[in-house]
Each structure stands twice: as C-alpha cells, then as structure tokens.
Design an enzyme around this catalytic site. Structure first.
Site, mmCIF file in Angstrom:
data_model
loop_
_atom_site.group_PDB
_atom_site.id
_atom_site.type_symbol
_atom_site.label_atom_id
_atom_site.label_comp_id
_atom_site.label_asym_id
_atom_site.label_seq_id
_atom_site.Cartn_x
_atom_site.Cartn_y
_atom_site.Cartn_z
ATOM 1 N N ALA A 74 -20.630 40.428 39.774
ATOM 2 C CA ALA A 74 -21.755 40.971 39.473
ATOM 3 C C ALA A 74 -23.348 39.812 39.600
ATOM 4 O O ALA A 74 -22.738 38.782 39.491
ATOM 5 C CB ALA A 74 -22.105 42.310 38.320
ATOM 6 N N GLY A 117 -17.048 41.005 38.257
ATOM 7 C CA GLY A 117 -17.185 42.109 39.430
ATOM 8 C C GLY A 117 -16.305 41.684 40.330
ATOM 9 O O GLY A 117 -15.931 43.152 41.109
ATOM 10 N N GLU A 120 -12.901 42.902 40.018
ATOM 11 C CA GLU A 120 -12.419 44.352 39.812
ATOM 12 C C GLU A 120 -12.333 44.831 40.784
ATOM 13 O O GLU A 120 -12.118 46.425 40.888
ATOM 14 C CB GLU A 120 -13.845 45.055 38.090
ATOM 15 C CG GLU A 120 -14.139 44.342 36.910
ATOM 16 C CD GLU A 120 -14.313 43.765 36.228
ATOM 17 O OE1 GLU A 120 -15.718 43.793 36.568
ATOM 18 O OE2 GLU A 120 -15.048 44.804 35.201
ATOM 19 N N GLU A 140 -16.282 36.786 32.190
ATOM 20 C CA GLU A 140 -17.766 37.153 31.839
ATOM 21 C C GLU A 140 -17.825 36.863 30.402
ATOM 22 O O GLU A 140 -19.351 36.633 29.937
ATOM 23 C CB GLU A 140 -18.116 38.642 31.913
ATOM 24 C CG GLU A 140 -17.673 39.260 32.757
ATOM 25 C CD GLU A 140 -16.742 40.063 33.963
ATOM 26 O OE1 GLU A 140 -15.325 39.424 33.473
ATOM 27 O OE2 GLU A 140 -16.616 40.493 34.689
HETATM 28 N N1 CO8 Z 1 -24.405 36.093 40.376
HETATM 29 C C1 CO8 Z 1 -25.506 35.410 40.844
HETATM 30 N N2 CO8 Z 1 -25.147 33.947 41.373
HETATM 31 C C2 CO8 Z 1 -24.259 33.456 41.636
HETATM 32 C C3 CO8 Z 1 -23.685 34.547 40.952
HETATM 33 C C4 CO8 Z 1 -23.048 35.567 40.320
HETATM 34 N N3 CO8 Z 1 -22.429 35.945 39.210
HETATM 35 N N4 CO8 Z 1 -22.349 33.450 41.180
HETATM 36 C C5 CO8 Z 1 -22.996 32.307 41.795
HETATM 37 N N5 CO8 Z 1 -23.606 33.002 42.594
HETATM 38 C C6 CO8 Z 1 -24.638 31.776 43.235
HETATM 39 C C7 CO8 Z 1 -24.815 30.882 41.943
HETATM 40 O O1 CO8 Z 1 -26.501 30.642 41.618
HETATM 41 C C8 CO8 Z 1 -25.633 29.664 43.912
HETATM 42 O O2 CO8 Z 1 -26.982 29.578 44.012
HETATM 43 P P1 CO8 Z 1 -28.180 28.201 43.914
HETATM 44 O O3 CO8 Z 1 -27.347 27.504 45.529
HETATM 45 O O4 CO8 Z 1 -28.947 28.957 44.947
HETATM 46 O O5 CO8 Z 1 -28.328 28.126 42.861
HETATM 47 C C9 CO8 Z 1 -24.968 30.157 43.993
HETATM 48 O O6 CO8 Z 1 -24.425 31.066 44.315
HETATM 49 C C10 CO8 Z 1 -23.786 28.837 44.827
HETATM 50 O O7 CO8 Z 1 -22.802 28.549 43.207
HETATM 51 P P2 CO8 Z 1 -22.534 27.552 42.279
HETATM 52 O O8 CO8 Z 1 -23.363 26.711 42.893
HETATM 53 O O9 CO8 Z 1 -22.447 27.062 41.459
HETATM 54 O O10 CO8 Z 1 -20.727 26.753 43.176
HETATM 55 P P3 CO8 Z 1 -19.736 26.073 42.702
HETATM 56 O O11 CO8 Z 1 -19.041 26.064 43.554
HETATM 57 O O12 CO8 Z 1 -19.882 24.771 41.949
HETATM 58 O O13 CO8 Z 1 -19.476 27.273 41.910
HETATM 59 C C11 CO8 Z 1 -18.295 29.642 40.730
HETATM 60 C C12 CO8 Z 1 -18.560 29.073 41.978
HETATM 61 C C13 CO8 Z 1 -17.262 28.709 39.566
HETATM 62 C C14 CO8 Z 1 -18.043 31.143 41.414
HETATM 63 C C15 CO8 Z 1 -19.752 29.412 39.584
HETATM 64 O O14 CO8 Z 1 -20.715 29.724 41.024
HETATM 65 C C16 CO8 Z 1 -20.072 30.668 38.697
HETATM 66 O O15 CO8 Z 1 -18.848 29.688 37.782
HETATM 67 N N6 CO8 Z 1 -20.202 31.875 39.019
HETATM 68 C C17 CO8 Z 1 -20.081 33.097 38.117
HETATM 69 C C18 CO8 Z 1 -18.874 33.361 37.924
HETATM 70 C C19 CO8 Z 1 -19.259 34.793 36.562
HETATM 71 O O16 CO8 Z 1 -19.398 34.164 35.535
HETATM 72 N N7 CO8 Z 1 -19.095 36.308 37.321
HETATM 73 C C20 CO8 Z 1 -19.285 36.997 36.247
HETATM 74 C C21 CO8 Z 1 -20.787 37.635 36.428
HETATM 75 S S1 CO8 Z 1 -20.459 38.877 35.409
HETATM 76 C C22 CO8 Z 1 -20.154 40.391 36.466
HETATM 77 O O17 CO8 Z 1 -19.131 40.526 37.104
HETATM 78 C C23 CO8 Z 1 -19.598 41.590 35.349
HETATM 79 C C24 CO8 Z 1 -19.229 42.988 36.391
HETATM 80 C C25 CO8 Z 1 -19.918 44.066 35.389
HETATM 81 C C26 CO8 Z 1 -19.634 45.195 35.815
HETATM 82 C C27 CO8 Z 1 -20.788 45.402 37.413
HETATM 83 C C28 CO8 Z 1 -22.489 45.575 36.819
HETATM 84 C C29 CO8 Z 1 -23.509 46.138 37.249
#
Ligand code: CO8
Length: 266
Positions: A74, A117, A120, A140
């Site tokens: 998400a 998400g 999921e 998460e």
């Molecule tokens: N949300 C928003 N932006 C994101 C997300 C995310 N989940 N994941 C990646 N991005 C963005 C980054 O902020 C980045 O943006 P920018 O270039 O503007 O800085 C861009 O995507 C590229 O990401 P990275 O530079 O971080 O890329 P890496 O290759 O270094 O890392 C990862 C990749 C490991 C996937 C890393 O991006 C990461 O850890 N992302 C977050 C993963 C995460 O925590 N996911 C869970 C989110 S919470 C959730 O899903 C709860 C679900 C609940 C139900 C739904 C409710 C509506």
C-alpha cells in the site's frame, strides 16, 4: 484563443484484451513507485477487473506488474498521517472485497517485489505464477503496523503458522523457490517468460466452460471460508446446479462423441 494542451494523466492500470485467446492482461502501471497501491490504483484496478468480469469475450484474466515489482505494498505516503477515523471513512480495505467478488479466474503473474498490500493482492487473486526474481513479504512490521488486507490470514493458511509468523514478525521476504515449495505460488518460471506463461495458462483455462469456471472458483474459495461439512454441501449444490447449463450437456456429449467441446457459457 488558447488550447488546453495538458496531457491526459497516464492510466495507473493498463488493460490489454487478447480476443482470440479470450483473455485479458491487466498491468499495474505506477512503475516509479514500484506500483505502490494508492487509492487511485486500487480504484482503477477494481474498475478494470469488474469491467472484464462483465465482458463475455474474456474468460480468464492475468494481473501483473513490471520487472521490478508486482507491487511494493500500500502507498505509505498516502497512509502515513492518517487517523483511524480517516482510515475508516476512506474504507480502503473494504474496497478489496470488490476484488474477491470477481467471478472469472484471475491469475497473479508476479515478478520482483511483492510486498505488504502487493502480496495481499496477489494472494486475494486465484493463483500465483512467480518469476525467478519474485520476492514475497509482509514487511508492515518495519513501519509500525501489521498486514491489514488479509496477509495474516491468507499467508498463514498458505504456508503454515511458523513460517508465516516468522515472516510477519521479522518483515523478511521469501524468495520465489521457497514460495513454490511452500505452495504460496503454483509455479516458478523464468523471468522473461512470466507474462507469456501466465497468459498461456489463462488461455488454457479460457477454453473451459465459463459457468463451470465460476462455480469451481467459488467452491475452492469456500475451502477458506466454511467448515468442511458446509463446504462439501455447498460444493454438491454447485455441482448439481451445473446440470442446468448447456455447457454441461455440451461437455459430456462432446466427450461421448469424441470431439472437442464448444462451451458457450450458457
Ligand atoms: N509506498 C509508497 N512508495 C513506495 C513504496 C510504498 N509501499 N514502496 C516503494 N515506494 C517508492 C519509494 O519511496 C521510492 O520513491 P522515490 O524514488 O520517490 O524515493 C520508489 O518507490 C522506489 O523505491 P526504493 O528507492 O525504496 O527502491 P529500492 O529498490 O531501494 O527498494 C523496496 C525496494 C525494498 C521494495 C523498498 O521500496 C521498500 O521497502 N518499500 C516499502 C515496502 C513496504 O513496507 N510495503 C508495505 C507497505 S504497508 C502495506 O502494504 C499495508 C497494506 C494494508 C492494506 C491496504 C490498505 C489501503
């Protein structure tokens, strides 16, 4: 006089119908954010799937992302400042029920990150085909929350309590080979063949009776939602119901006549 040259915003979900194969490919299209699922992406995804569900020319659907990510979860930016009342009023997770209600088979073709998400979403669809480079996880816990769209339930049912607990408590992802060994995914394919293999599977499914497919999906999903006695009774009723379809007559007659059935979805 000035003309408005503001370009139309890129769609967040791309839909490509393959008419001959009676399949459709739905591609999440927010690549810079690794397909993070904000409200707009989910709105477009639900609308696209619902439209395909109504389209008689489509019998099976593939949902995919890109090489880097199926979806990295998400959208954290969208949620970060929210209060519980904001979350409740937006009822974003309630919207996920729209995906569960899609009657046609939907295959998740997962390459790259499939987190939070995103994982999921893949688990909510009917089956997962993974590329070698796919990584599944519920991270998460790293951002102070827990999975909220079914992760604690579907992952646990798919791979068992201990490993699901480990993944959800540590946030560490699982690679595609392990996901295959643990039955989270149906199969792993080479990265470059992911979409084609998933579409080929969708095309093979699309040759079956659409009515039987719909009820088969409903019956398998009942295994997640009902106790065994009720689920067996439900399956039996769906089985009997199919004898009201032309497709059942066609399927059995074609077998007896040693020819290929021509299912019309009636
Ligand atoms: N949300 C928003 N932006 C994101 C997300 C995310 N989940 N994941 C990646 N991005 C963005 C980054 O902020 C980045 O943006 P920018 O270039 O503007 O800085 C861009 O995507 C590229 O990401 P990275 O530079 O971080 O890329 P890496 O290759 O270094 O890392 C990862 C990749 C490991 C996937 C890393 O991006 C990461 O850890 N992302 C977050 C993963 C995460 O925590 N996911 C869970 C989110 S919470 C959730 O899903 C709860 C679900 C609940 C139900 C739904 C409710 C509506």
């Amino acid at each position: 006089m000035t003309t408005d040259v503001t370009p139309a915003p890129e769609p967040l979900v791309l839909v490509e119908r393959q008419e001959e194969r009676r399949t459709a490919l739905v591609r999440l299209n927010r690549p810079k954010q690794l397909n993070a699922l904000n409200g707009a992406v989910m709105d477009e995804l639900c609308a696209a799937l619902e439209e395909l569900d109504r389209d008689d020319g489509v019998r099976a659907i593939v949902v995919t992302g890109n090489e880097r990510a199926f979806a990295a979860g998400a959208d954290i930016g969208e949620m970060a400042g929210a209060s519980p009342v904001d979350m409740l009023r937006a009822n974003r997770i309630g919207q996920w029920d729209r995906i569960r209600r899609i009657g046609k088979p939907v295959i998740a073709a997962v390459g790259g990150w499939c987190l939070g998400g995103g994982c999921e979403l893949a688990m909510t669809l009917d089956l997962i085909i993974a590329a070698e480079d796919a990584r599944f996880g519920q991270p998460e816990i790293n951002i102070g929350v827990i999975p909220g769209a079914g992760g604690t339930q579907r992952l646990t049912r798919a791979i068992g309590k201990s490993r699901a607990m480990e993944m959800i408590l540590t946030g560490e992802p699982m690679d595609a080979r392990e996901a295959e060994r643990r039955d989270l995914v149906a199969r792993v394919v080479p990265d470059e063949l992911l979409v084609e293999d998933a579409l080929a599977l969708a095309a093979a499914i699309a040759e079956k009776s659409p009515i039987a497919l719909r009820l088969a999906k409903e019956a398998v999903n009942a295994a997640y939602e009902m106790g065994l006695t009720d689920a067996l009774a439900h399956e039996r009723r769906l089985f009997y119901l199919l004898f009201a379809s032309e497709d059942q007559k066609e399927g059995m007659t074609a077998f007896l006549e040693k020819r290929k059935p021509d299912f019309k979805g009636r």
